[in-house]
Design an enzyme around this catalytic site. Structure first.
Site, short mmCIF file in Angstrom:
data_model
loop_
_atom_site.label_atom_id
_atom_site.label_comp_id
_atom_site.label_asym_id
_atom_site.label_seq_id
_atom_site.Cartn_x
_atom_site.Cartn_y
_atom_site.Cartn_z
N ARG A 46 0.82 -1.22 0.00
CA ARG A 46 0.00 0.00 0.00
C ARG A 46 0.85 1.26 0.00
NH1 ARG A 46 -5.42 -0.29 2.97
NH2 ARG A 46 -4.47 1.35 4.21
N ARG A 57 0.94 12.79 -9.52
CA ARG A 57 0.72 14.21 -9.22
C ARG A 57 1.92 15.04 -9.67
NH1 ARG A 57 -3.30 15.64 -9.44
NH2 ARG A 57 -4.33 14.96 -7.55
N HIS A 60 1.70 15.71 -13.21
CA HIS A 60 0.72 16.76 -13.47
C HIS A 60 1.35 18.14 -13.28
CE1 HIS A 60 -2.71 13.83 -12.20
NE2 HIS A 60 -2.40 13.68 -13.47
N SER A 88 8.95 1.23 8.63
CA SER A 88 9.94 0.60 9.49
C SER A 88 11.36 0.89 9.05
CB SER A 88 9.74 -0.93 9.50
OG SER A 88 10.07 -1.48 8.23
N SER A 149 -2.17 1.36 8.42
CA SER A 149 -3.05 2.30 7.71
C SER A 149 -2.70 3.75 7.99
CB SER A 149 -4.52 2.05 8.10
OG SER A 149 -4.96 0.82 7.58
N GLU A 152 0.26 4.90 5.88
CA GLU A 152 -0.09 5.04 4.47
C GLU A 152 -0.95 6.29 4.23
OE1 GLU A 152 -1.77 1.28 4.74
OE2 GLU A 152 0.20 0.34 4.82
N ASP A 160 0.43 15.16 -0.75
CA ASP A 160 -0.48 16.18 -1.28
C ASP A 160 -0.11 17.56 -0.77
OD1 ASP A 160 -1.96 14.51 -2.90
OD2 ASP A 160 -3.59 14.23 -1.47
#
Length: 186
Positions: A46, A57, A60, A88, A149, A152, A160
């Protein structure tokens, strides 16, 4: 617990993890990206998906970006940056890719949680997101979410934020014009 409570857990954890990222590390990261001829990204699972989104991005934004292993991946040089994602810092494949990139004198940015990882000797910059990892380090932001999670999610939101900083640094005034760089075979 329902959706509203779970959503709030996620948002609260993201606030803690991203709030702990050092601004000067992110500013250095932005400078390295803007100064590079090309950017390469590598991670596994992930984390790789989050990095691939970042590479897209960057393209872009007019910055040539690739992910390691892509069929059209060009050669890395001393003018390029490799961005490695590994919470890790012990992921075998990214570690080996770092070693190869160093042979070509590429700059290496490691985004992770473990500042004392095996990757330390190869990185030019370490951007720390102190999220829970499989190592369970004491100073990590603990998470109620599944596995890694939080790392990620934090990685994607950090990227972003970096993209927005690049827009400002490159003085891209017409962000709507960036749509011309977006895929159009959809």
């Amino acid at each position: 617990m329902g959706y509203q409570e779970k959503k709030q857990i996620v948002l609260d954890e993201l606030e803690k993890s991203l709030g702990a990222v050092k601004e000067e590390e992110v500013e250095q990261f932005v400078d390295m990206i803007c100064d590079a001829q090309q950017v390469f990204v590598v991670g596994v699972g992930r984390v790789l998906l989050m990095l691939q989104a970042f590479a897209k991005r960057l393209n872009h934004l007019g910055i040539k970006a690739n992910y390691v292993g892509a069929i059209d991946e060009p050669a890395i040089t001393e003018h390029d940056v490799l961005v490695v994602g590994s919470g890790s810092g012990e992921s075998v494949v990214p570690l080996e890719i770092m070693k190869i990139a160093k042979k070509y004198n590429a700059k290496i940015v490691h985004i992770g949680s473990n500042e004392h990882s095996s990757m330390k000797e190869y990185e030019d910059l370490f951007v720390r997101i102190p999220c829970s990892t499989k190592l369970g380090l004491e100073d990590e932001v603990k998470s109620e979410q599944v596995m890694s999670s939080l790392f990620e999610q934090s990685l994607l939101l950090l990227e972003d934020s970096v993209a927005s900083m690049i827009v400002e640094k490159k003085q891209i005034e017409d962000v709507h014009a960036l749509w011309k760089m977006h895929a159009n075979l959809e």
